[in-house]
Design a protein around this motif. Sequence first.
Motif, PDB file in Angstrom:
ATOM      1  N   SER A  51       0.826  -1.208   0.000  1.00  0.00           N
ATOM      2  CA  SER A  51       0.000   0.000   0.000  1.00  0.00           C
ATOM      3  C   SER A  51       0.858   1.254   0.000  1.00  0.00           C
ATOM      4  O   SER A  51       2.073   1.202   0.233  1.00  0.00           O
ATOM      5  CB  SER A  51      -0.897   0.031   1.249  1.00  0.00           C
ATOM      6  OG  SER A  51      -0.155   0.460   2.391  1.00  0.00           O
ATOM      7  N   GLY A  55      -2.826   3.361   3.854  1.00  0.00           N
ATOM      8  CA  GLY A  55      -3.156   2.142   4.586  1.00  0.00           C
ATOM      9  C   GLY A  55      -4.351   1.393   4.029  1.00  0.00           C
ATOM     10  O   GLY A  55      -5.131   1.910   3.229  1.00  0.00           O
ATOM     11  N   TRP A  56      -4.504   0.142   4.463  1.00  0.00           N
ATOM     12  CA  TRP A  56      -5.543  -0.736   3.927  1.00  0.00           C
ATOM     13  C   TRP A  56      -6.954  -0.332   4.330  1.00  0.00           C
ATOM     14  O   TRP A  56      -7.922  -0.758   3.688  1.00  0.00           O
ATOM     15  CB  TRP A  56      -5.298  -2.176   4.366  1.00  0.00           C
ATOM     16  CG  TRP A  56      -4.021  -2.786   3.879  1.00  0.00           C
ATOM     17  CD1 TRP A  56      -3.094  -3.452   4.617  1.00  0.00           C
ATOM     18  CD2 TRP A  56      -3.531  -2.825   2.525  1.00  0.00           C
ATOM     19  NE1 TRP A  56      -2.055  -3.882   3.826  1.00  0.00           N
ATOM     20  CE2 TRP A  56      -2.301  -3.515   2.541  1.00  0.00           C
ATOM     21  CE3 TRP A  56      -4.012  -2.332   1.304  1.00  0.00           C
ATOM     22  CZ2 TRP A  56      -1.542  -3.729   1.387  1.00  0.00           C
ATOM     23  CZ3 TRP A  56      -3.266  -2.537   0.161  1.00  0.00           C
ATOM     24  CH2 TRP A  56      -2.050  -3.234   0.209  1.00  0.00           C
ATOM     25  N   ASN A  62      -6.507   2.148  -1.626  1.00  0.00           N
ATOM     26  CA  ASN A  62      -5.736   1.047  -1.040  1.00  0.00           C
ATOM     27  C   ASN A  62      -6.644  -0.124  -0.687  1.00  0.00           C
ATOM     28  O   ASN A  62      -6.361  -1.278  -1.018  1.00  0.00           O
ATOM     29  CB  ASN A  62      -4.993   1.520   0.217  1.00  0.00           C
ATOM     30  CG  ASN A  62      -3.758   2.337  -0.084  1.00  0.00           C
ATOM     31  OD1 ASN A  62      -2.785   1.832  -0.622  1.00  0.00           O
ATOM     32  ND2 ASN A  62      -3.805   3.617   0.248  1.00  0.00           N
ATOM     33  N   GLN A  63      -7.731   0.176  -0.007  1.00  0.00           N
ATOM     34  CA  GLN A  63      -8.657  -0.872   0.409  1.00  0.00           C
ATOM     35  C   GLN A  63      -9.257  -1.573  -0.806  1.00  0.00           C
ATOM     36  O   GLN A  63      -9.381  -2.799  -0.838  1.00  0.00           O
ATOM     37  CB  GLN A  63      -9.768  -0.292   1.277  1.00  0.00           C
ATOM     38  CG  GLN A  63     -10.761  -1.343   1.775  1.00  0.00           C
ATOM     39  CD  GLN A  63     -11.728  -0.783   2.797  1.00  0.00           C
ATOM     40  OE1 GLN A  63     -11.393   0.094   3.585  1.00  0.00           O
ATOM     41  NE2 GLN A  63     -12.950  -1.308   2.792  1.00  0.00           N
ATOM     42  N   LYS A  66      -6.734  -4.005  -2.318  1.00  0.00           N
ATOM     43  CA  LYS A  66      -6.584  -5.192  -1.471  1.00  0.00           C
ATOM     44  C   LYS A  66      -7.787  -6.117  -1.610  1.00  0.00           C
ATOM     45  O   LYS A  66      -7.647  -7.342  -1.660  1.00  0.00           O
ATOM     46  CB  LYS A  66      -6.398  -4.778  -0.012  1.00  0.00           C
ATOM     47  CG  LYS A  66      -6.187  -5.946   0.946  1.00  0.00           C
ATOM     48  CD  LYS A  66      -5.974  -5.452   2.361  1.00  0.00           C
ATOM     49  CE  LYS A  66      -5.786  -6.606   3.330  1.00  0.00           C
ATOM     50  NZ  LYS A  66      -6.982  -7.476   3.446  1.00  0.00           N
ATOM     51  N   GLU A  82       0.610  -9.189   1.899  1.00  0.00           N
ATOM     52  CA  GLU A  82       0.089  -7.825   1.835  1.00  0.00           C
ATOM     53  C   GLU A  82       0.823  -6.969   2.865  1.00  0.00           C
ATOM     54  O   GLU A  82       0.714  -7.203   4.068  1.00  0.00           O
ATOM     55  CB  GLU A  82      -1.414  -7.827   2.110  1.00  0.00           C
ATOM     56  CG  GLU A  82      -2.192  -8.681   1.108  1.00  0.00           C
ATOM     57  CD  GLU A  82      -3.620  -8.990   1.531  1.00  0.00           C
ATOM     58  OE1 GLU A  82      -3.921  -8.832   2.748  1.00  0.00           O
ATOM     59  OE2 GLU A  82      -4.426  -9.391   0.676  1.00  0.00           O
ATOM     60  N   GLN A  84       1.539  -3.200   4.424  1.00  0.00           N
ATOM     61  CA  GLN A  84       1.044  -1.835   4.543  1.00  0.00           C
ATOM     62  C   GLN A  84       2.205  -0.880   4.784  1.00  0.00           C
ATOM     63  O   GLN A  84       3.073  -1.146   5.612  1.00  0.00           O
ATOM     64  CB  GLN A  84       0.041  -1.722   5.699  1.00  0.00           C
ATOM     65  CG  GLN A  84      -0.451  -0.300   5.930  1.00  0.00           C
ATOM     66  CD  GLN A  84      -1.609  -0.241   6.900  1.00  0.00           C
ATOM     67  OE1 GLN A  84      -2.685  -0.755   6.627  1.00  0.00           O
ATOM     68  NE2 GLN A  84      -1.397   0.386   8.055  1.00  0.00           N
ATOM     69  N   SER A  85       2.207   0.221   4.057  1.00  0.00           N
ATOM     70  CA  SER A  85       3.205   1.265   4.278  1.00  0.00           C
ATOM     71  C   SER A  85       2.587   2.332   5.182  1.00  0.00           C
ATOM     72  O   SER A  85       1.551   2.900   4.850  1.00  0.00           O
ATOM     73  CB  SER A  85       3.619   1.903   2.949  1.00  0.00           C
ATOM     74  OG  SER A  85       4.128   0.943   2.063  1.00  0.00           O
ATOM     75  N   ASP A  86       3.229   2.599   6.302  1.00  0.00           N
ATOM     76  CA  ASP A  86       2.725   3.624   7.213  1.00  0.00           C
ATOM     77  C   ASP A  86       3.356   4.984   6.947  1.00  0.00           C
ATOM     78  O   ASP A  86       2.901   5.994   7.468  1.00  0.00           O
ATOM     79  CB  ASP A  86       2.976   3.197   8.664  1.00  0.00           C
ATOM     80  CG  ASP A  86       2.205   1.929   9.020  1.00  0.00           C
ATOM     81  OD1 ASP A  86       1.030   1.818   8.614  1.00  0.00           O
ATOM     82  OD2 ASP A  86       2.780   1.044   9.676  1.00  0.00           O
TER      83      ASP A  86
END
Length: 373
Positions: A51, A55-56, A62-63, A66, A82, A84-86
């Motif tokens: 992502s 975030g997802w 992003n969601q 996914k 999967e 996630q990039s914060d």
Amino acid sequence: MTISPTKKLAGAALAAGVIVALTGCGSAPAPASSSGGAKPADSSFKPCIVSDDGGWNDRSFNQSAKEGLDKITKELAIKATELQSDSADQYGPNLEQLVSSGCTYIITVGFNLSADTIKSAKANPKINYAIIDDLADGDQDGKPDAPNIKPLLFDTVQAAYLGGYAAASWSHEKGVDKVGTFGGLQIPPVTIFMDGFVQGVKKFNEDKKADVQAIGWDVEKQNGSMTGGFAANDTAKQTAQSILDQGVDVVLPVGGPIYQSAAAAIKAQGKDTLMMGVDSDLAVADSSVADITLVSIQKNIGEAVYAAVKDAAAGKIDTTPYVGTLENKGVGLSSFHDFESKLPKGLTDELKKLQDEIISGSLKVTSVSSPKA
């Protein structure tokens, strides 16, 4: 009123008002029917996704991406990784981790991952990649910088044009004649929505000899109200409030989670102001804001990801850029849900006519941020 037919992603909260027929500018099959299912993947096939920092759970792109991957991997009975990039500094390391873990097909979600995607694809030519909302064209020659990247693009200006027209019609009917928009980052996947929105308002004014103002974005100058990111924070709420303070009764926040800040500002002022969703059908993705969401401007990212992974799993690697349009149902308006019965008389017919004209080419709708593929 629904502009396009609805198809729900299995197991997802998202109920899209449009489906991707995935014909047009790139090879991608229609999703498998419920009776047929997808062809089993080769045992070595391992899809992965990373992502951007939204975030997802952004209820947005992003969601949606996914959910598309989750759907096809469930059908294929395989597992995906999967990540996630914060924050932006995690893009490169996350891609390195996916490569190290043996991924054979890597999807990167968003324009902001372009440079890291190109770098990873060049370093790993035997791995296939797909990137959402970017051509991966760092050298600006009109094609991806690595031959193993498939861009998944969306000419969202077309759907946003319909959204702007609808917002203007709603505001004019209420006697307010002011609508507004603001974005997260000033990047093409954001400003393309804003371009279409403002152009749609202009079209309404021309057709109805009205004077609805569109606040927050100047198409000619390509500048306007931006929060500087996609986080739903105080800055985003203050930016939303600055638009609301100018008297608008419909606002379009463009940038994933920043819709939450817009919703908070709207509810705090206690007026009948509405907002619009982007990417997913926001009224379905987040029912807590359904009562103030007029309609959503969708790009069907989930089905694009589904189809790309389905092809790759079957050994059909096609890196021709896919461009979602109104014609192939890659973009469109969601249902108006509870506002359906409250719309200005004739609006649904007007939107259908505009959509048909855009598809036929008799009405040209474009943005400087439209995909060049």
